[in-house]
Write an enzyme that holds these catalytic residues in place. Structure first.
Site, PDB file in Angstrom:
ATOM      1  N   GLY A  46       0.846  -1.190   0.000  1.00  0.00           N
ATOM      2  CA  GLY A  46       0.000   0.000   0.000  1.00  0.00           C
ATOM      3  C   GLY A  46       0.878   1.235   0.000  1.00  0.00           C
ATOM      4  O   GLY A  46       2.029   1.176   0.456  1.00  0.00           O
ATOM      5  N   GLN A  51       3.071   9.991   1.067  1.00  0.00           N
ATOM      6  CA  GLN A  51       4.364   9.286   1.071  1.00  0.00           C
ATOM      7  C   GLN A  51       5.204   9.599  -0.164  1.00  0.00           C
ATOM      8  O   GLN A  51       6.392   9.282  -0.203  1.00  0.00           O
ATOM      9  CB  GLN A  51       4.153   7.770   1.169  1.00  0.00           C
ATOM     10  N   CYS A  95       6.387   0.179   7.401  1.00  0.00           N
ATOM     11  CA  CYS A  95       5.951   1.263   6.533  1.00  0.00           C
ATOM     12  C   CYS A  95       7.133   1.723   5.691  1.00  0.00           C
ATOM     13  O   CYS A  95       8.240   1.858   6.212  1.00  0.00           O
ATOM     14  CB  CYS A  95       5.439   2.413   7.399  1.00  0.00           C
ATOM     15  N   LEU A  96       6.889   1.972   4.405  1.00  0.00           N
ATOM     16  CA  LEU A  96       7.969   2.418   3.525  1.00  0.00           C
ATOM     17  C   LEU A  96       8.546   3.757   3.987  1.00  0.00           C
ATOM     18  O   LEU A  96       9.682   4.084   3.672  1.00  0.00           O
ATOM     19  CB  LEU A  96       7.462   2.540   2.076  1.00  0.00           C
ATOM     20  N   HIS A 137      -4.040   1.601   7.914  1.00  0.00           N
ATOM     21  CA  HIS A 137      -2.691   2.185   7.908  1.00  0.00           C
ATOM     22  C   HIS A 137      -2.601   3.309   6.862  1.00  0.00           C
ATOM     23  O   HIS A 137      -2.060   4.385   7.140  1.00  0.00           O
ATOM     24  CB  HIS A 137      -1.690   1.051   7.624  1.00  0.00           C
ATOM     25  N   GLU A 138      -3.164   3.052   5.668  1.00  0.00           N
ATOM     26  CA  GLU A 138      -3.083   4.053   4.593  1.00  0.00           C
ATOM     27  C   GLU A 138      -3.960   5.269   4.895  1.00  0.00           C
ATOM     28  O   GLU A 138      -3.559   6.405   4.638  1.00  0.00           O
ATOM     29  CB  GLU A 138      -3.476   3.439   3.242  1.00  0.00           C
ATOM     30  N   HIS A 141      -2.239   7.581   7.135  1.00  0.00           N
ATOM     31  CA  HIS A 141      -1.291   8.470   6.446  1.00  0.00           C
ATOM     32  C   HIS A 141      -1.981   9.755   5.988  1.00  0.00           C
ATOM     33  O   HIS A 141      -1.396  10.837   6.051  1.00  0.00           O
ATOM     34  CB  HIS A 141      -0.702   7.776   5.207  1.00  0.00           C
TER      35      HIS A 141
HETATM   36 NI    NI Z   1       2.873   3.393   5.648  1.00  0.00          NI
END
Ligand code: NI
Length: 172
Positions: A46, A51, A95-96, A137-138, A141
């Site tokens: 995701g 991000q 998380c990236l 989670h997304e 963000h």
């Molecule tokens: Ni993330």
């Protein structure tokens, strides 16, 4: 064209509340394509617009693509809303935008996601387990929240210390 870079903690752009998408323009569609490319390249399951430095309420998700029989089925979600939350579940999240770290986070086990796709068509999806976790989670963000904001203060501060040291070492 080179891929967009993933914004990483502690970049303040990750703490902003993103703006709703009022119109799906060509620029929004191009951004969604870029985000899908970055998600598969990293790899991730995701990715939310902040991000890649864009403060709009859109994310991409594909939780099953590593399964070769299923393959790539990216979903672009514009202006997501979560409702009908049921049950609780814990998941080891990463998380990236939070390099080199994982932690157990508690979330809702089953949710309903509503949003629109890139054609402006509304859709609804009932999700559970990993997919429900990923969606929450997304959406976090888009509200300027990272998964490390949902762990204990002690764990979070240990990570922040480690991350600062890592950034300092990179400068040397
Ligand atoms: Ni993330």
């Amino acid at each position: 064209m080179p891929l967009r870079e993933v914004v990483q903690f502690p970049d303040p752009r990750l703490n902003k509340v993103s703006e709703p998408v009022t119109e799906v323009t060509d620029a929004v569609r191009a951004l969604a394509r870029d985000m899908i490319d970055v998600m598969y390249d990293e790899p991730g399951i995701g990715l939310a617009a902040p991000q890649v430095g864009e403060s709009i309420r859109m994310f991409v998700i594909d939780t099953d693509w590593s399964d070769q029989e299923i393959g790539k089925q990216p979903r672009v979600v514009v202006n997501p809303e979560i409702s009908d939350r049921e049950g609780r579940i814990t998941w080891d999240e990463g998380c990236l935008s939070v390099p080199n770290y994982n932690a157990i986070v508690e979330r809702d086990e089953t949710i309903t996601l509503r949003g629109t796709d890139l054609d402006g068509t509304p859709f609804e999806e009932r999700a559970e387990g990993l997919r429900a976790v990923c969606i929450q989670h997304e959406v976090d963000h888009l509200d300027g929240i990272l998964f490390i904001d949902r762990i204990s203060r002690l764990k979070r501060s240990l990570y922040v210390k480690k991350r600062k040291k890592q950034l300092a070492d990179e400068l040397e």
